[in-house]
Design a protein around this motif. Sequence first.
Motif, PDB file in Angstrom:
ATOM      1  N   SER A 250     -41.934  85.027  47.041  1.00 23.73           N
ATOM      2  CA  SER A 250     -41.929  85.330  48.420  1.00 23.73           C
ATOM      3  C   SER A 250     -42.785  86.572  48.985  1.00 23.73           C
ATOM      4  N   LYS A 251     -43.648  86.286  49.631  1.00 26.67           N
ATOM      5  CA  LYS A 251     -43.471  87.666  50.477  1.00 26.67           C
ATOM      6  C   LYS A 251     -42.594  88.126  52.338  1.00 26.67           C
ATOM      7  N   ALA A 252     -41.561  87.130  52.441  1.00 27.93           N
ATOM      8  CA  ALA A 252     -41.189  87.749  53.877  1.00 27.93           C
ATOM      9  C   ALA A 252     -39.360  87.015  52.963  1.00 27.93           C
ATOM     10  N   THR A 253     -38.894  87.140  53.705  1.00 30.15           N
ATOM     11  CA  THR A 253     -37.572  86.570  53.947  1.00 30.15           C
ATOM     12  C   THR A 253     -37.024  85.141  53.204  1.00 30.15           C
ATOM     13  N   ALA A 254     -36.621  84.781  52.450  1.00 33.76           N
ATOM     14  CA  ALA A 254     -36.542  83.360  51.745  1.00 33.76           C
ATOM     15  C   ALA A 254     -35.940  82.251  52.336  1.00 33.76           C
ATOM     16  N   MET A 255     -35.084  82.503  53.483  1.00 37.49           N
ATOM     17  CA  MET A 255     -34.017  81.442  54.085  1.00 37.49           C
ATOM     18  C   MET A 255     -33.452  82.805  55.277  1.00 37.49           C
ATOM     19  N   TYR A 256     -33.754  82.218  56.150  1.00 36.37           N
ATOM     20  CA  TYR A 256     -33.263  82.990  57.649  1.00 36.37           C
ATOM     21  C   TYR A 256     -32.262  81.930  58.549  1.00 36.37           C
ATOM     22  N   PHE A 257     -31.367  82.074  58.842  1.00 35.22           N
ATOM     23  CA  PHE A 257     -30.475  80.860  59.868  1.00 35.22           C
ATOM     24  C   PHE A 257     -29.771  82.253  61.015  1.00 35.22           C
ATOM     25  N   GLY A 258     -29.738  81.042  62.289  1.00 36.67           N
ATOM     26  CA  GLY A 258     -29.333  81.963  63.583  1.00 36.67           C
ATOM     27  C   GLY A 258     -30.057  82.848  64.194  1.00 36.67           C
ATOM     28  N   CYS A 259     -29.738  83.196  65.346  1.00 36.32           N
ATOM     29  CA  CYS A 259     -30.530  83.329  66.266  1.00 36.32           C
ATOM     30  C   CYS A 259     -30.341  85.555  65.547  1.00 36.32           C
ATOM     31  N   HIS A 260     -31.087  86.706  66.326  1.00 34.38           N
ATOM     32  CA  HIS A 260     -30.292  88.025  65.866  1.00 34.38           C
ATOM     33  C   HIS A 260     -29.642  88.591  66.313  1.00 34.38           C
ATOM     34  N   ASP A 261     -29.775  87.610  68.396  1.00 34.35           N
ATOM     35  CA  ASP A 261     -28.400  88.266  68.857  1.00 34.35           C
ATOM     36  C   ASP A 261     -27.132  87.489  68.325  1.00 34.35           C
ATOM     37  N   GLY A 262     -27.204  86.442  67.895  1.00 33.00           N
ATOM     38  CA  GLY A 262     -25.609  85.634  67.903  1.00 33.00           C
ATOM     39  C   GLY A 262     -25.541  85.308  68.913  1.00 33.00           C
ATOM     40  N   PHE A 263     -26.255  84.772  69.719  1.00 36.55           N
ATOM     41  CA  PHE A 263     -25.926  83.972  71.334  1.00 36.55           C
ATOM     42  C   PHE A 263     -26.795  83.093  71.942  1.00 36.55           C
ATOM     43  N   SER A 264     -28.970  83.547  71.363  1.00 40.16           N
ATOM     44  CA  SER A 264     -29.644  82.190  72.094  1.00 40.16           C
ATOM     45  C   SER A 264     -29.241  81.037  70.985  1.00 40.16           C
ATOM     46  N   CYS A 265     -28.850  81.547  69.795  1.00 38.22           N
ATOM     47  CA  CYS A 265     -28.624  80.269  69.281  1.00 38.22           C
ATOM     48  C   CYS A 265     -27.622  80.311  68.006  1.00 38.22           C
ATOM     49  N   THR A 266     -27.070  79.712  66.874  1.00 38.49           N
ATOM     50  CA  THR A 266     -26.248  79.641  66.112  1.00 38.49           C
ATOM     51  C   THR A 266     -26.199  78.431  65.027  1.00 38.49           C
ATOM     52  N   ALA A 267     -26.293  78.648  63.855  1.00 36.56           N
ATOM     53  CA  ALA A 267     -26.586  77.326  62.906  1.00 36.56           C
ATOM     54  C   ALA A 267     -24.889  77.102  62.556  1.00 36.56           C
ATOM     55  N   SER A 268     -24.862  76.440  62.139  1.00 36.33           N
ATOM     56  CA  SER A 268     -23.240  75.664  62.415  1.00 36.33           C
ATOM     57  C   SER A 268     -22.759  74.874  60.963  1.00 36.33           C
ATOM     58  N   GLU A 269     -22.301  75.063  60.153  1.00 35.94           N
ATOM     59  CA  GLU A 269     -21.822  74.563  59.021  1.00 35.94           C
ATOM     60  C   GLU A 269     -23.354  74.352  57.816  1.00 35.94           C
ATOM     61  N   LEU A 270     -23.873  75.273  57.397  1.00 34.70           N
ATOM     62  CA  LEU A 270     -25.176  75.965  57.306  1.00 34.70           C
ATOM     63  C   LEU A 270     -24.192  75.086  55.236  1.00 34.70           C
ATOM     64  N   LEU A 271     -24.647  74.352  54.487  1.00 37.60           N
ATOM     65  CA  LEU A 271     -24.402  74.576  53.358  1.00 37.60           C
ATOM     66  C   LEU A 271     -25.666  75.453  52.571  1.00 37.60           C
ATOM     67  N   ILE A 272     -25.925  76.210  51.690  1.00 44.22           N
ATOM     68  CA  ILE A 272     -26.881  76.867  50.998  1.00 44.22           C
ATOM     69  C   ILE A 272     -26.302  77.227  49.439  1.00 44.22           C
ATOM     70  N   GLU A 273     -26.659  75.353  48.418  1.00 37.94           N
ATOM     71  CA  GLU A 273     -26.071  75.375  47.574  1.00 37.94           C
ATOM     72  C   GLU A 273     -27.785  75.067  46.345  1.00 37.94           C
ATOM     73  N   GLN A 274     -27.005  75.909  45.100  1.00 40.28           N
ATOM     74  CA  GLN A 274     -27.117  75.725  43.566  1.00 40.28           C
ATOM     75  C   GLN A 274     -29.223  76.063  43.702  1.00 40.28           C
TER      76      GLN A 274
END
Length: 375
Positions: A250-274
């Motif tokens: 990859s030539k950039a971050t592989a996985m990215y979840f949620g907004c940087h400020d933590g308030f504009s958007c969130t990701a809940s109950e993420l499951l990142i496995e295997q």
Amino acid sequence: PRPAPLTVSEAPSVRKSRFSVSSALAGALIVVFVAWSSGPAAVTGSPKTSMKSSPLTTTVMLLSWIWGPVAVRFTPPRSRTVPLTLRVFGLPLVFVATNATLLAVLVGQVAEAGVKEISPGADWCGAVNALSPGDELVLRPGEYQGSCTIRRGGTPGAPLVIRAKDPRHPPRIVYLGDSANVLNIAAGHVTVRGLEFGPTLPNVDAVRIYAGTDITIEDCRFFEIAGIAVVANHASVHRITIRRNGIVRSKATAMYFGCHDGFSCTASELLIEQNYIHRVDAPASAIGYGVQVKLNSTATIHDNVILDTKGPGIMVYGATELSRESVVERNFVAGSRTSSAIVVGGGPAILRNNVAITSAEAGIGLENYGRRELL
């Protein structure tokens, strides 16, 4: 040509068509064994559409053909339409069919529509957005042109599925432009399975999740993605599963979840496995994470192998509420070239049973990110 009508003069030969009961019973035993040992039967309706039936319905259909000569009585009229009474296991089924479409009607009684199979060159994006909840789009090996946005999803218990026909030869979604992403998901209850993405130009993401709940990305391959392989930072999302994917070079971050400020958007109950992530680079001004879960987003991150990243292999930023807890466990993370293998920028977070080694700073690093005082 149109089939010839069944005439009254032909009726005697139909009435006399009989199999012995012993032959029928012997055939029935063979049919039951074959139907149940072979699993679901596939009935092809057209080159692009397949239908499936269960072993039970397959058995009933085949038994009806065995017992047909024994328990079917024809009363032929003077037209092409043939009313008939069919008894299967002593239960009468009465329907009317033309002699030209009798087989199609019987197959239709047990077939389940909803699986569409396509080849390279087809409008796969149009086919995806024409699916109904519970339907599947099956892609044969080859290259398919992006970009595509999924705007219609499934429902709880009936997701919309896009998958490879042969996981050993994954279909590749190709997009060489720079004005969109390869695949955008803007609907919930969607599963993407066994596809291949890459390479892409800078800032072109492979899979960008704009909105939705219960979205699964699994068994996919990503290579030389110059944007982000899988990202959800546009709107709040819930129950996203990222499972058994391979992300390399990859030539950039592989996985990215949620907004940087933590308030504009969130990701809940993420499951990142295997998942397997190997080699993440990034421009001089970028960090280059393996997995990044932003402030107030929550995730369970387990059983992943993450190697040779520019920045942290895994970083979680914590939350302002103690009920929003992330868990990082049983991961093997090694070789961050500029940071620690795993970085915790804030709690609450549980880290246990990880192997975090051979990185520039530490195995596990605690950072008071942005002086938020969440450690």
